[in-house]
Write an enzyme that holds these catalytic residues in place. Structure first.
Site, short mmCIF file in Angstrom:
data_model
loop_
_atom_site.label_atom_id
_atom_site.label_comp_id
_atom_site.label_asym_id
_atom_site.label_seq_id
_atom_site.Cartn_x
_atom_site.Cartn_y
_atom_site.Cartn_z
N ASP A 52 0.83 -1.21 0.00
CA ASP A 52 0.00 0.00 0.00
C ASP A 52 0.86 1.26 0.00
OD1 ASP A 52 -2.52 -1.14 -0.04
OD2 ASP A 52 -2.53 -1.43 2.13
N ASP A 57 16.59 2.91 55.81
CA ASP A 57 16.03 4.14 55.23
C ASP A 57 16.68 5.37 55.87
OD1 ASP A 57 13.72 6.11 54.36
OD2 ASP A 57 13.28 4.21 53.33
N ASP A 58 16.01 6.47 55.78
CA ASP A 58 16.48 7.78 56.24
C ASP A 58 16.93 7.72 57.71
OD1 ASP A 58 16.86 10.47 56.40
OD2 ASP A 58 14.84 11.03 55.77
N ARG A 91 10.04 20.70 53.44
CA ARG A 91 10.54 19.70 54.40
C ARG A 91 11.91 20.15 54.95
NH1 ARG A 91 12.17 13.32 54.00
NH2 ARG A 91 10.83 12.58 55.63
N LYS A 115 18.13 3.27 47.62
CA LYS A 115 16.81 3.90 47.45
C LYS A 115 17.08 5.39 47.29
CE LYS A 115 12.50 4.82 49.93
NZ LYS A 115 11.67 4.45 51.09
N TRP A 116 16.90 5.91 46.08
CA TRP A 116 17.28 7.29 45.73
C TRP A 116 16.04 8.16 45.84
CZ3 TRP A 116 22.04 8.52 42.67
CH2 TRP A 116 22.11 9.87 42.33
N ASP A 117 16.00 8.95 46.90
CA ASP A 117 14.80 9.74 47.19
C ASP A 117 14.97 11.18 46.70
OD1 ASP A 117 12.30 10.25 48.25
OD2 ASP A 117 12.76 9.53 50.27
N ASN A 161 12.65 14.74 47.67
CA ASN A 161 11.45 15.04 48.43
C ASN A 161 10.87 16.44 48.32
OD1 ASN A 161 10.44 12.67 49.88
ND2 ASN A 161 12.53 12.56 50.66
N ASP A 181 3.87 6.90 48.90
CA ASP A 181 4.07 6.70 50.34
C ASP A 181 2.81 6.15 50.98
OD1 ASP A 181 6.66 7.46 50.42
OD2 ASP A 181 6.35 9.38 51.42
C1 DGJ Z 1 10.00 9.70 51.41
C2 DGJ Z 1 9.92 8.28 50.95
O1 DGJ Z 1 8.91 8.13 50.00
C3 DGJ Z 1 9.73 7.38 52.16
O2 DGJ Z 1 9.56 6.05 51.75
C4 DGJ Z 1 10.91 7.53 53.07
O3 DGJ Z 1 12.07 7.05 52.43
C5 DGJ Z 1 11.09 8.99 53.46
N1 DGJ Z 1 11.12 9.86 52.33
C6 DGJ Z 1 12.34 9.19 54.25
O4 DGJ Z 1 12.62 10.50 54.51
#
Ligand code: DGJ
Length: 749
Positions: A74, A372-373, A449, A482-484, A486, A554
């Site tokens: 086509d 974690d944190d 925060r 775990k690379w946050d 926020n 979260d």
């Molecule tokens: C935000 C993340 O989504 C949570 O799971 C946790 O790691 C907090 N930060 C820690 O400050």
């Protein structure tokens, strides 16, 4: 006649004088583009899709067709520009151009808008040439007088038909210019007036709401102005045709932008029914200056088409992400079952406490333990410490090694939380380098925060972050980060640059982030990374190419999660979606739910546990152990199989059900949930999907009851036509049923 570009490649390239040393891919998973020189038509045929473009007599590159795959015989041309309809409706605005500059009489949303230093803002892009690159097609458009050349890049994935598009914009003139807006692509849909748009909206702890609205003349803009992907909208869209498009039926065009900075996807319909989807860098506050010879690359915008409804659109996206986007592709490891103590301990992490939790987690069959944190700097709450990535010796007197050794000794891998792009004003790093954050001199620095955003666009900041993380991974035997991230950006100044160059921050920041991730992965190839942004505020195909999994929200309430996970699944693969079993009542909404409900909800993705294990009774631990063991028998199906959404939890619906079918067809897993039991109504009969009608499947229940009289074994046809009845009474009920195929395996998508 259309010829394969691979075969005409060298001749065409030499004729155009474009590419001195063509690169041929030995093995490619992208379709071979084809070119019809007589009619100047380009064509990509991949999966179930044909995408065709042509150069019209005015030199515009216009979309000719994007839809179900057509026979190669086509012809889809010739490309004819739309005639001027009136003095108000010029041809350039009506013609569905692949990538229009703002110039001439253009009134539709352009893909590119440019300002030259001499004040000229007129850029009319016309076809110049094409070439085949190792992975696809490159088409060059130019406005030689303005000194702008745009190379459009196209790839088409053979398995899914998903087309990837991006633009390389070069200043070929003698004066500097500023790009005011640059899309990755304009997608032109067939002219129609019965489209509707689905898209995703959200907020912190409430991400991934699926929205639907009609596409009518006018514009809908999905966007983030936050500096990162954001959760208010996600850079994904799906547009269906007619009233009847649903999970299984109907034409659907869908796409996702691979970019983790400010972005926009704009859906425009003109009064004549031409729909354009224009997506790329968000034009809001955008300005990218190019000196002569400099260039800007846009992100890649991926898009696909299916005739088989939004369910198939999602499965195509999932397959594409799984096999083509995620690191490791088809051979990536399955997500291990992880434990994370954030909800249990928050910032109160220390060596003895974490060791106790690690022992409990290992006894349940958990495979990865994540701290974690709170493990670093002066981090006892969210007011201090971010930026100081040194172990807090009060909490871990001998560093992380004793805990890491303990975790490894228990047979688990070790993971650590970081938030490398952020800084508290109360930190040693900020005291030393207050100039390292995004800021406008003399103006208030807004905190979120209690933290500020490091300006990763600065090379010294990038080098610092890279060095800190590299040292962390070199000095400690860590398998997972775990690379946050926020908060949003605010006051996005880059005072070290000249005023005209400062807005490059929108691009340079993200490119440096990607580069840090790329370099870390290259140097520490065994380390896996999760993208988290206070939940699901940085999930997109750009970050996904450099991370192994994402944290969608979260919000860990298992009932809310059903909607969150359902919304997520429209765009993104279960292979990436982490879900934790946490405490009850849940911290978000105080909802009380059974451990069974919590586990089955979390088993729809990559299973994690985030409850305080020290509070679990022996009976609860035994239940959890059984679920973890069960999950390991089905996780390949759940994470990498084909997902079918049977009942939608959207809009707080009482029922929801999904099933996943293993890629080799040997197993299918059904999850069904009842949030509320009303008027003792029976649960809807579930007609299964994706099974082989001829094969026979035997079921077993992980949890839940099937109706009396249900056969132990039946054909795929039976389960898909007759379906299965479940018995659910009361609120927050759940069932997990596994179907094992008798005999051999077969291949599925
Ligand atoms: C935000 C993340 O989504 C949570 O799971 C946790 O790691 C907090 N930060 C820690 O400050």
């Amino acid at each position: 006649m259309i010829r394969s570009l691979r075969s005409v490649h060298l001749g065409a390239v030499l004729a155009c004088g474009l590419l001195a040393s063509p690169v041929y891919a030995a093995a490619t998973v992208n379709a071979t583009p084809r070119y019809d020189a007589a009619q100047r038509l380009f064509r990509l045929d991949a999966g179930g899709v044909t995408y065709a473009m042509g150069v019209n007599a005015d030199g515009m590159l216009q979309t000719l067709y994007w839809g179900a795959r057509l026979p190669a015989s086509d012809t889809l041309g010739p490309a004819l520009p739309a005639p001027e309809r009136s003095s108000f409706d010029p041809a350039g605005a009506l013609t569905p151009q692949e990538y229009a500059g703002w110039g001439g009489a253009m009134t539709a949303t352009p893909a590119l808008k440019v300002r030259l230093d001499d004040g000229n803002r007129d850029v009319v892009l016309r076809y110049d040439s094409y070439r085949v690159e190792n992975d696809g097609l490159a088409i060059v458009l130019k406005d030689a007088q303005a000194g702008v050349a745009v190379t459009l890049r196209y790839t088409a994935d053979d398995a899914t038909g998903i087309v990837g598009r991006s633009a390389h914009i070069k200043n070929t003139g003698k004066q500097a210019l500023t790009i005011d807006s640059a899309a990755a692509a304009t997608w032109n849909l067939p002219r129609a007036n019965d489209y509707s748009l689905r898209y995703l909206t959200g907020t912190w702890a409430g991400e991934w709401h699926l929205q639907t609205r009609p596409v009518t003349p006018g514009a809908t803009v999905l966007e983030s102005r936050r500096g990162s992907t954001g959760d208010e909208n996600n850079p994904w869209f799906a547009i269906g045709r007619g009233d009847a498009w649903n999970e299984d039926h109907g034409d659907v065009w869908f796409g996702a932008l691979a970019w983790s900075g400010s972005w926009s996807i704009r859906v425009d319909e003109d009064i004549l029914g031409q729909v354009r989807v224009v997506g790329g860098f968000n034009p809001f506050d955008f300005a990218y200056r190019l000196k002569p010879g400099e260039a800007l690359d846009t992100p890649v915008f991926y898009a696909g088409y299916t005739r088989a409804g939004i369910g198939d659109a999602s499965r195509l996206m999932h397959a594409f992400e799984r096999d083509r986007v995620l690191p490791g592709g088809a051979s990536a490891a399955l997500r291990p079952v992880l434990y994370n103590s954030w909800e249990a301990t928050e910032f109160k992490v220390d060596e003895p406490g974490q060791e106790k939790l690690a022992e409990k987690a290992a006894a349940l069959g958990v495979e990865r333990f994540v701290v974690d944190d709170g493990w670093f700097g002066a981090r006892d709450n969210d007011r201090a410490g971010l930026g100081d990535w040194v172990v807090n010796r009060r909490k871990f007197p001998n560093g992380l090694k004793p805990l890491i050794d303990k975790v490894h000794g228990l047979g688990m891998s070790f993971g650590l939380w970081v938030e490398p792009e952020m800084i508290n004003a109360d930190s040693d790093l900020y005291r030393a380098h207050a100039d390292w954050v995004l800021n406008f001199p003399g103006r208030q620095r807004s905190e979120g925060r209690h933290q500020l955003v490091l300006n990763l666009a600065r090379e010294d900041v990038k080098a610092h972050v890279l060095q800190v993380l590299d040292r962390l991974l070199t000095e400690n035997d860590i398998q997972f980060l775990k690379w946050d991230y926020n908060r949003n950006w605010s006051e996005p100044g880059w005072p070290e640059m000249s005023p005209g160059e400062q807005q490059k921050v929108y691009v340079a920041y993200v490119r440096n982030l990607y580069d840090i991730l790329r370099q870390l992965r290259a140097k520490h190839p065994k380390v896996e990374i999760e993208s988290c942004s206070g939940g699901g505020a940085r999930v997109d195909l750009g970050i996904m190419a450099l991370t192994d999994q994402v944290w969608p929200s979260d919000n860990t309430d298992p009932s809310d999660r059903l909607s969150i996970q359902d919304g997520f699944s429209y765009a993104y693969a279960p292979a990436t979606m982490m879900a934790w079993v946490t405490g009850s009542p849940n911290w978000v909404n105080n909802r009380v739910s059974s451990l069974d409900f919590r586990f089955l909800s979390a088993m729809q993705g990559g299973l994690g546990i985030g409850a305080n294990l020290l509070e679990w009774t022996p009976a609860e631990a035994a239940t959890a152990k059984t679920y973890v063991a069960e999950y390991k028998t089905i996780r390949a199906t759940v994470q990498r199989g084909a997902l079918y959404r049977l009942l939608s939890p959207q809009g707080r619906a009482p029922w929801s059900a999904t099933m996943s079918v293993a890629q080799d067809g040997h197993q299918a897993v059904l999850f069904a949930f009842q949030r509320q039991g009303e008027e003792s109504r029976p649960y809807p009969t579930l007609a299964l999907r994706g099974l082989d009608p001829q094969a026979r499947y035997r079921w077993r229940a992980i949890h839940g009851k099937v109706a009396p009289g249900t056969p132990d074994v039946a054909s795929g046809a039976y389960w898909m036509q007759r379906g299965i009845d479940l018995v659910m009474k009361g609120d927050l009920q759940a069932a997990g049923i596994v179907f094992e195929r008798e005999g051999g395996r077969r291949a599925t998508r």
